[in-house]
Design a protein around this motif. Structure first.
Motif, short mmCIF file in Angstrom:
data_model
loop_
_atom_site.label_atom_id
_atom_site.label_comp_id
_atom_site.label_asym_id
_atom_site.label_seq_id
_atom_site.Cartn_x
_atom_site.Cartn_y
_atom_site.Cartn_z
N TRP A 54 0.82 -1.21 0.00
CA TRP A 54 0.00 0.00 0.00
C TRP A 54 0.86 1.27 0.00
CZ3 TRP A 54 -4.97 -0.35 -1.21
CH2 TRP A 54 -5.58 -1.60 -1.07
N SER A 55 1.91 1.20 -0.78
CA SER A 55 2.75 2.39 -0.97
C SER A 55 1.98 3.43 -1.77
CB SER A 55 4.03 2.01 -1.72
OG SER A 55 3.72 1.50 -3.01
N LEU A 56 2.59 4.60 -2.00
CA LEU A 56 1.93 5.65 -2.78
C LEU A 56 1.55 5.13 -4.15
CD1 LEU A 56 0.99 8.56 -3.08
CD2 LEU A 56 3.31 9.17 -3.81
N THR A 57 2.49 4.43 -4.81
CA THR A 57 2.20 3.86 -6.13
C THR A 57 1.13 2.79 -6.05
OG1 THR A 57 4.50 4.26 -6.82
CG2 THR A 57 3.22 2.67 -8.11
N GLY A 58 1.21 1.97 -5.00
CA GLY A 58 0.22 0.91 -4.83
C GLY A 58 -1.18 1.46 -4.63
N GLN A 59 -1.28 2.55 -3.86
CA GLN A 59 -2.60 3.15 -3.64
C GLN A 59 -3.14 3.81 -4.90
OE1 GLN A 59 -3.98 4.77 0.04
NE2 GLN A 59 -1.90 4.81 0.86
N LEU A 60 -2.24 4.41 -5.66
CA LEU A 60 -2.69 5.05 -6.90
C LEU A 60 -3.23 4.01 -7.88
CD1 LEU A 60 0.06 7.78 -7.46
CD2 LEU A 60 -2.38 8.16 -7.04
N ILE A 61 -2.64 2.82 -7.84
CA ILE A 61 -3.14 1.74 -8.71
C ILE A 61 -4.59 1.39 -8.34
CG2 ILE A 61 -2.89 -0.74 -9.18
CD1 ILE A 61 0.12 -0.32 -9.15
N SER A 62 -4.91 1.50 -7.05
CA SER A 62 -6.29 1.24 -6.61
C SER A 62 -7.16 2.48 -6.66
CB SER A 62 -6.28 0.69 -5.17
OG SER A 62 -5.87 -0.65 -5.16
N ASN A 63 -6.60 3.61 -7.06
CA ASN A 63 -7.37 4.85 -7.20
C ASN A 63 -7.72 5.15 -8.64
OD1 ASN A 63 -7.82 7.16 -4.93
ND2 ASN A 63 -6.29 5.67 -4.26
N VAL A 64 -6.73 5.05 -9.52
CA VAL A 64 -6.90 5.51 -10.90
C VAL A 64 -7.91 4.68 -11.69
CG1 VAL A 64 -5.73 5.94 -13.09
CG2 VAL A 64 -4.63 6.60 -10.93
N PRO A 65 -7.74 3.33 -11.79
CA PRO A 65 -8.73 2.55 -12.57
C PRO A 65 -10.17 2.71 -12.07
CG PRO A 65 -6.77 1.23 -12.16
CD PRO A 65 -6.63 2.46 -11.33
N PRO A 66 -10.42 2.67 -10.74
CA PRO A 66 -11.80 2.90 -10.29
C PRO A 66 -12.35 4.25 -10.71
CG PRO A 66 -10.53 1.91 -8.51
CD PRO A 66 -9.56 2.27 -9.60
N ASN A 67 -11.52 5.30 -10.66
CA ASN A 67 -11.98 6.62 -11.08
C ASN A 67 -12.39 6.63 -12.55
OD1 ASN A 67 -11.73 7.81 -8.63
ND2 ASN A 67 -10.09 9.19 -9.17
N ILE A 68 -11.56 6.02 -13.38
CA ILE A 68 -11.83 5.97 -14.83
C ILE A 68 -13.12 5.19 -15.09
CG2 ILE A 68 -11.01 5.09 -17.05
CD1 ILE A 68 -8.15 5.63 -16.07
N ILE A 69 -13.23 4.03 -14.47
CA ILE A 69 -14.41 3.18 -14.69
C ILE A 69 -15.68 3.85 -14.19
CG2 ILE A 69 -15.50 1.00 -14.02
CD1 ILE A 69 -12.66 -0.21 -13.92
N GLU A 70 -15.62 4.44 -12.99
CA GLU A 70 -16.83 5.04 -12.43
C GLU A 70 -17.26 6.28 -13.22
OE1 GLU A 70 -18.78 5.94 -8.05
OE2 GLU A 70 -16.61 5.72 -8.23
N THR A 71 -16.30 7.06 -13.72
CA THR A 71 -16.65 8.22 -14.55
C THR A 71 -17.39 7.76 -15.80
OG1 THR A 71 -14.69 9.42 -13.78
CG2 THR A 71 -15.75 10.23 -15.78
N PHE A 72 -16.90 6.69 -16.42
CA PHE A 72 -17.56 6.13 -17.59
C PHE A 72 -18.99 5.69 -17.27
CE2 PHE A 72 -18.52 2.00 -19.69
CZ PHE A 72 -18.82 2.49 -20.96
#
Length: 470
Positions: free
Chosen positions: A414-432
């Protein structure tokens, strides 16, 4: 034990309803109420929650959120170089989207119950109309009433202020298939810069901030247009109720029939095990229990802040949690919208059939159904995409994606990069999904307004028929 189990199984069960239209009595002392009134829920908590849902779609909330969004944008001028500026919008959006998921779910479920009650009430009264029409043995020149005009019923939204007009037009733009295409082109361009940016955290934060801002806009916008359209539909239903009640009263005067309107039973929605599980989750979200859980999580998150030195990881943590849950809620929202809409359409088709029988009893030609507008190719394409996305298997795919992202982030501690991986795809999918949901909402509202218009036109023509007999 059995009682507790039955209580636990209650959420998600789309129970049937039994309702009878208020009988219009011809007694001189009677004071018939011919207006549509929404039934108040028995529980005070339910009434409070419904008031919160209604307020969340108000113009005040919309303007407040837009003001906050623009403030964040302008704050980017002096603080745009800081990760905290981007994390603020990520966390704020994730929390806001999480809350709006619950509010929109409850709004959807309330609208579903309301539409079932309206259709059942119309069918209940129509059954009385048909009985009394059979008792009438009078001749009439049908041509005299074939030209009845529907002047009192607006075929579009009633006159609105500048804000309402802008929102109505913007809703078609935001949910348009070309807007969706432009969105995905932007995502592809962002992916193309990944190697140039070294796939670093800043590169991920850029798209995370952009999609977060878009979701804030879409969620607040969807809540607002849903609430405005709901108010408009209630106005339309009230007009229908007035015409329907007047028709019943006049028929009772002519026939002397005092038999009360009989209740109509609409059976509960039967679904498979997968859809039942989705409905169960949707009901839990719609009761705002998810917000209660969020409050607990927020308290825990704040409590561990000092232990994590309020680092970037700590700031992203709450956004990661709400973002993952929000993505799952986005899949469920689209699925529930589609399933409930299909069931509502079936009930209004029953009203249409009952009305047709009433006209056939007196051998009277029905008014021609109005057509507001034909679906364009882009609208049909948007709806086709939406139907695919509303499948229960897509909900399963969304849950699997959420679990997969959690596993990947966990493997990265759950590093910064690890958290961003769990942030970015959900944001993209939910916006769609919000884009697709707006398209579905616009089409549903257009179809429902057409249904209400046609029902009202038939009531006016039947009223004209009865007036010639009095």
């Amino acid at each position: 034990m059995k009682y507790m189990f039955s209580i636990l199984c209650l959420p998600g069960a789309r129970q049937g309803i039994e309702i009878a239209a208020p009988t219009q009595t011809t007694s001189k002392d009677a004071e018939n109420d011919m207006h549509y009134k929404r039934g108040l829920k028995a529980g005070m908590l339910d009434r409070w929650l419904d008031a919160i849902v209604e307020f969340s779609g108000s113009a005040y909330i919309f303007f407040f959120i837009m003001a906050a969004l623009f403030t964040w944008v302008f704050m980017g001028i002096p603080f745009g170089h800081s990760n905290y500026w981007q994390i603020v919008i990520s966390d704020s959006q994730a929390i806001l989207s999480y809350i709006f998921d619950s509010l929109l779910m409850r709004q959807q479920l309330n609208g579903y119950i309301s539409n079932l009650e309206v259709s059942a009430c119309l069918r209940s009264r129509c059954a009385s109309h048909k009985r009394m029409l059979r008792n009438l043995n009078a001749a009439i020149d049908y041509k005299e009433i074939d030209g009845v005009k529907v002047d009192e019923f607006a075929t579009r939204l009633p006159p609105e202020n500048w804000f309402g007009r802008i929102c109505t037009r913007a809703s078609f733009f935001l949910g348009h298939i070309f807007t969706v295409v432009i969105f995905w082109i932007g995502i592809i361009i962002w992916l193309g810069f990944g190697q140039y940016c070294g796939w670093n955290n800043d590169w991920q934060l850029y798209i995370n901030s952009a999609t977060s801002a878009m979701m804030v806009l879409y969620f607040s916008f969807l809540a607002n247009i849903r609430e405005r359209h709901s108010r408009y539909s209630r106005m339309c239903v009230d007009l229908i109720y007035q015409a329907d009640s007047a028709l019943e009263y006049k028929l009772r005067v002519l026939t002397g029939d005092e038999t009360p309107n009989q209740p109509i039973i609409i059976q509960g929605l039967k679904v498979g095990n997968i859809q039942r599980a989705i409905d169960y989750y949707a009901d839990l979200v719609g009761t705002l229990s998810g917000i209660a859980i969020l409050i607990i999580v927020l308290i825990i998150w704040i409590a561990v802040g000092p232990l994590m030195s309020f680092s970037d990881n700590w700031w992203l943590l709450i956004g990661t949690y709400t973002g993952l849950i929000g993505m799952n809620d986005g899949f469920v929202l689209r699925n529930i919208h589609h399933v409930l809409r299909v069931h509502e359409d079936i009930q209004f088709e029953e009203v249409y059939m009952e009305d047709s029988e009433a006209f056939s009893i007196i051998n009277l030609a029905q008014p021609k159904d109005g057509q507001f507008s034909k679906r364009s190719f882009s609208t049909r394409l948007s709806l086709a995409v939406g139907n695919v996305c509303s499948s229960e298997y897509m909900v399963i795919a969304g849950t699997a994606t959420m679990i997969g992202l959690i596993i990947i982030s966990s493997s990265m501690n759950w590093s910064l990069t690890g958290q961003l991986i769990s942030n970015v795809p959900p944001n993209i999918i939910e916006t769609f999904f919000m884009m697709i949901l707006i398209t579905g909402h616009n089409d549903f509202e257009t179809k429902r307004r057409e249904d209400l218009h046609n029902i009202y036109a038939k009531r006016l023509k039947l009223l004209s028929y009865v007036d010639t007999l009095m």
